[in-house]
Design a protein around this motif. Sequence first.
Motif, PDB file in Angstrom:
ATOM      1  N   ASP A 115       0.847  -1.189   0.000  1.00  0.00           N
ATOM      2  CA  ASP A 115       0.000   0.000   0.000  1.00  0.00           C
ATOM      3  C   ASP A 115       0.886   1.244   0.000  1.00  0.00           C
ATOM      4  OD1 ASP A 115      -2.051   1.816   0.243  1.00  0.00           O
ATOM      5  OD2 ASP A 115      -2.135   1.624   2.426  1.00  0.00           O
ATOM      6  N   SER A 134      -0.603   4.404  -0.655  1.00  0.00           N
ATOM      7  CA  SER A 134      -1.678   5.366  -0.900  1.00  0.00           C
ATOM      8  C   SER A 134      -1.371   6.747  -0.341  1.00  0.00           C
ATOM      9  CB  SER A 134      -2.977   4.844  -0.279  1.00  0.00           C
ATOM     10  OG  SER A 134      -2.812   4.678   1.120  1.00  0.00           O
ATOM     11  N   ASP A 194      -1.274   7.475   2.921  1.00  0.00           N
ATOM     12  CA  ASP A 194      -1.943   7.646   4.209  1.00  0.00           C
ATOM     13  C   ASP A 194      -1.040   7.257   5.376  1.00  0.00           C
ATOM     14  OD1 ASP A 194      -4.166   8.508   2.886  1.00  0.00           O
ATOM     15  OD2 ASP A 194      -5.109   6.537   2.825  1.00  0.00           O
TER      16      ASP A 194
END
Length: 450
Positions: free
Chosen positions: A424, A426, A428
């Motif tokens: 991941d 992303s 975030d």
Amino acid sequence: MRFQVVTLVTLCSLIGYSAGHETYDAEDIRELLAEQREELTVILKQQNETHQQQIIALQQQVEVLQLKDEILQQELEIQQQTNEELQATVYSLLKALLTRELPQAEDLRENNKEKFLILLEQICIFGVRGIDGKNGKDGRDGKDGSDGRDGRDGATGLNGCDGRDGAPGSPGAPGPKGDKGSPGLAGLKGEKGVQGPQGNPGIDGEKGEIGAKGVQGAVGVKGLKGSQGLEGFQGVKGEKGNTGNTGATGLRGATGAHGVPGTNFEGGAVYTRWGRTNCSAGSTRLYKGFAGGSHYTHSGGGVNYQCMPPDPQYNKVNTESFTGSWIYGTEYESYSYGIFPDSAYQQNVPCARCYTENRPALMMIPAKRSCPSGWTEEYEGYLMTDYYDHARPSTYECVDQYPEYITGMSGNTNGALFYFIRTDCSGDGTTGQCPPYDANKQLTCVVCSK
């Protein structure tokens, strides 16, 4: 119904035939089907002849009914003509009775219904004319005699007899058309066609990928132990001396040098090679089997995958109603990404349990393809686990980069599943390592021992 019975007999014959033979003889099957077809053909022919005979009988009955209808029609016409002649005769007689005149020949043929009714009504009202009275005596000469009295009226005639019943009415209109007959029996199903010739061989597949890097060679065999030296001669036993005084404690000697590391030590490690049925060189295969796990839709059950042996051993069992959990086979959900061969998609995953013998330390490194210096690579592959949105989590496993699959288990039955994994990135704050990690690339792994 009989052709259904014959079909059932044929099916039972085939079942009996297959029960006594391990393989089917196509020629015998064709002969059996030909015999059954001939018998069914005879039955159908007999049924058709019976239907034709029934149709002919019905046609004959219709002709007889038509003939009877024509005879009745002729009888009605004769009866009507007779009634008309009788009515004309009665009319002429009534007329003669009323007028006291003999009927003429043409009167006997007269048949006027309206005149007949009027005449009958006159007879019923006035009766038949009475007889004329006698002539009176001649009067004296002289004065004319007075007129004679009128004769008495005749007695009222009797009422006429009731007329005969009228002729039967004409036949009624034809009845409505009958309902449509039920359809005939369906014809027998034709025999199965002969199997077509074998197709041409398929096109050769693409050239396989380059083989994996060979594993490091095993540790050499330990050398033979040297022979034991000769035993010395036993010396002469001396006399026992007196006990001496305790001496002073000596100085501590220097630390000796490290000994040479030994090579014949006991111990090892066991690992699972997912996706293969063999172990790397230098490791011993304990058994091979198939990958099992909890169903991807279940929220309970185990989270780790298991390498299930092919020959289970059971202890006490309960075969009745069951409350517990289940284990399912595992499938590759590899799709057509070009990572695994397309033929591996939806196939069931094999596995092998391996023993490293002299290498007791073991680890799986995700996102790496090589082992640290001094470690032995057992195998490399891809990090895989269940789908992220399924009902239950599962462990991460390292699946071999050159997967095998279990023959005959290609159905998309699902159960436990293996999916590729990406990182991941992303933004975030989930990893914080992009780059070098790439959200568009599938993670690798390597299994190492030492």
